[in-house]
Design an enzyme around this catalytic site. Structure first.
Site, mmCIF file in Angstrom:
data_model
loop_
_atom_site.group_PDB
_atom_site.id
_atom_site.type_symbol
_atom_site.label_atom_id
_atom_site.label_comp_id
_atom_site.label_asym_id
_atom_site.label_seq_id
_atom_site.Cartn_x
_atom_site.Cartn_y
_atom_site.Cartn_z
ATOM 1 N N GLU A 49 -8.500 -7.530 4.581
ATOM 2 C CA GLU A 49 -7.658 -8.548 4.103
ATOM 3 C C GLU A 49 -7.153 -9.638 5.039
ATOM 4 O O GLU A 49 -7.159 -10.861 4.799
ATOM 5 C CB GLU A 49 -6.782 -8.055 3.246
ATOM 6 N N GLY A 70 -23.255 -15.686 -21.475
ATOM 7 C CA GLY A 70 -21.844 -16.109 -21.838
ATOM 8 C C GLY A 70 -21.371 -17.104 -20.536
ATOM 9 O O GLY A 70 -21.630 -17.948 -19.848
ATOM 10 N N TYR A 114 0.572 -1.278 -0.063
ATOM 11 C CA TYR A 114 0.074 0.021 0.030
ATOM 12 C C TYR A 114 0.784 1.251 -0.058
ATOM 13 O O TYR A 114 0.351 2.290 -0.811
ATOM 14 C CB TYR A 114 -1.053 0.019 1.300
ATOM 15 N N VAL A 160 -18.300 -9.622 -11.487
ATOM 16 C CA VAL A 160 -17.908 -9.219 -12.732
ATOM 17 C C VAL A 160 -16.536 -9.758 -12.963
ATOM 18 O O VAL A 160 -15.628 -10.022 -11.918
ATOM 19 C CB VAL A 160 -17.618 -7.845 -12.842
ATOM 20 N N SER A 166 -14.046 -18.362 -11.687
ATOM 21 C CA SER A 166 -15.244 -18.704 -10.688
ATOM 22 C C SER A 166 -15.364 -20.357 -10.785
ATOM 23 O O SER A 166 -15.035 -21.078 -11.703
ATOM 24 C CB SER A 166 -16.717 -18.366 -11.100
#
Length: 395
Positions: free
Chosen positions: A140, A271, A98, A385, A209
């Protein structure tokens, strides 16, 4: 949250920063990759950088976070932060990265905005950055703990034990850890990161996925991609990886997961977006769910529709499920209402349904608009997405 003084400065300068963010982010990435070429080689998606989608996604997340701070000072945008944190955790992002981003981002802001970046303005936006960064680091760390990887070593060497052809463009890979220690059980709808070494030596990472039952062998499905910037990792997997090969695969992550309630469910995809939906549907079928389930899928044609038979077979196992498939260019003798783009009107969307969407951004926008018009609550519409989230922070 944001201090009162910084809130006023950020509110006053947000239009200027927001208006220039499209110029700031490409410059930021150029500066960072010049100083740290290993980040582009081994962490950031080179294709997304070439297409400009990653800079747009970063710009959207920064603008959305800053806007939320000034418009809703007592509320933290946890949903947006969770989306980013899961993506970061799947890559093994560490806190020491970061400050690197901060250094080059603020150098880009100063270069683009020039004298407008007074010490007070710089301090206010510095506060915004570290509020966002520290919130992400905390989220996280929690995800790493939950995944059993507090050292952030999320990747495990896995052997490919099966490869299945779904369509000419889609292949499914089944993998098992080399050390035979089980990976954390995924939840329906989650994804894994896959890291491969490409011919030029780069170690690139992509998320895929999971496309099978969460309680069975880990499987993910990959679509071959073409275009101006072909998918490096996806095409490498198609062309060079088969049974017996070893891949670095992360433990599962992802915040768009099937809830465990008993409310009706709408699973809508286009799709290759069918993969998390098939995982959710497989879980519902395997657990004998009695929930009302409506499945909607849009594709180019029958031959490009991955998991077409699985969709029908899994839905048939459920006592209260319906499927609706739309093809742009049908190859067979299909009813007229299934020709063209997905149309939710007349599908009998049940009251109180929770909707899960996955597919290209135009499909997500059109589907969400139709669902809102049909009375589905905005809070009940969840989406996934593939790639940078260019929708982040939008209504």
């Amino acid at each position: 949250m944001l201090s009162p003084q910084s809130t006023e400065i950020v509110r006053a300068t947000l239009p200027a920063v927001g208006g220039a963010i499209g110029e700031i982010t490409p410059l930021f990435y150029n500066k960072m990759f010049t100083a740290h070429p290993e980040l582009l080689r081994d962490l950031f998606n080179r294709g997304n950088q070439a297409e400009g989608t990653q800079p747009k996604a970063l710009a959207g997340s920064i603008a959305a976070f800053a806007t939320a701070l000034v418009e809703h000072p007592d509320t933290r945008p946890d949903a947006m932060l969770a989306r980013i944190a899961h993506k970061h955790a799947s890559l093994g992002i560490a806190p020491d990265q970061y400050p690197v981003v901060h250094e080059h981002l603020f150098a880009a802001i100063a270069e683009v905005l020039g004298e407008a970046v007074t010490p007070e303005v710089a301090a206010a936006w510095d506060e915004v950055y570290w509020l966002m960064a520290n919130a992400l680091i905390a989220l996280e760390d929690r995800l790493y703990e939950q995944a059993g990887t507090p050292d952030r070593e999320v990747f495990r060497p896995c052997r490919v034990v099966g490869r299945l052809r779904e369509t000419d463009e889609v292949a499914t890979f089944l993998v098992q850890p080399l050390d035979e220690r089980p990976l954390p059980a995924p939840r329906p709808g989650q994804y894994v990161s896959v890291r491969v070494q490409l011919p030029d030596g780069a170690r690139q990472i992509r998320q895929y996925s999971l496309s099978g039952r969460p309680d069975q062998a880990l499987q993910f499905s990959v679509k071959r991609t073409a275009g101006v910037v072909p998918g490096e990792v996806s095409n490498h997997l198609h062309d060079h990886v088969g049974v017996g090969d070893v891949l670095d695969v992360s433990v599962p992550f992802g915040d768009v997961v099937l809830d465990e309630g008993d409310s009706p469910v709408l699973l809508a995809s286009a799709g290759i977006g069918c993969t998390p939906m098939i995982s959710m549907l497989a879980h519902l079928a395997a657990t004998g769910s009695r929930r009302r389930v409506v499945c909607v899928h849009a594709d180019r044609s029958e031959s490009t529709h991955a998991f077409r038979e699985d969709l029908a077979q899994l839905a048939a196992k459920l006592p209260d499920a319906a499927t609706h498939v739309f093809y742009e260019r049908p190859e067979g003798d299909w009813p007229a209402e299934r020709t063209g783009f997905a149309d939710f009107s007349g599908l009998g969307i049940p009251e109180g349904a929770t909707a899960y969407l996955c597919g290209p951004l135009p499909f997500l926008r059109a589907s969400r608009a139709q669902l809102l018009a049909a009375g589905v609550a905005a809070s009940a519409i969840h989406y996934e997405v593939f790639g940078p989230d260019l929708w982040l922070g939008q209504d």
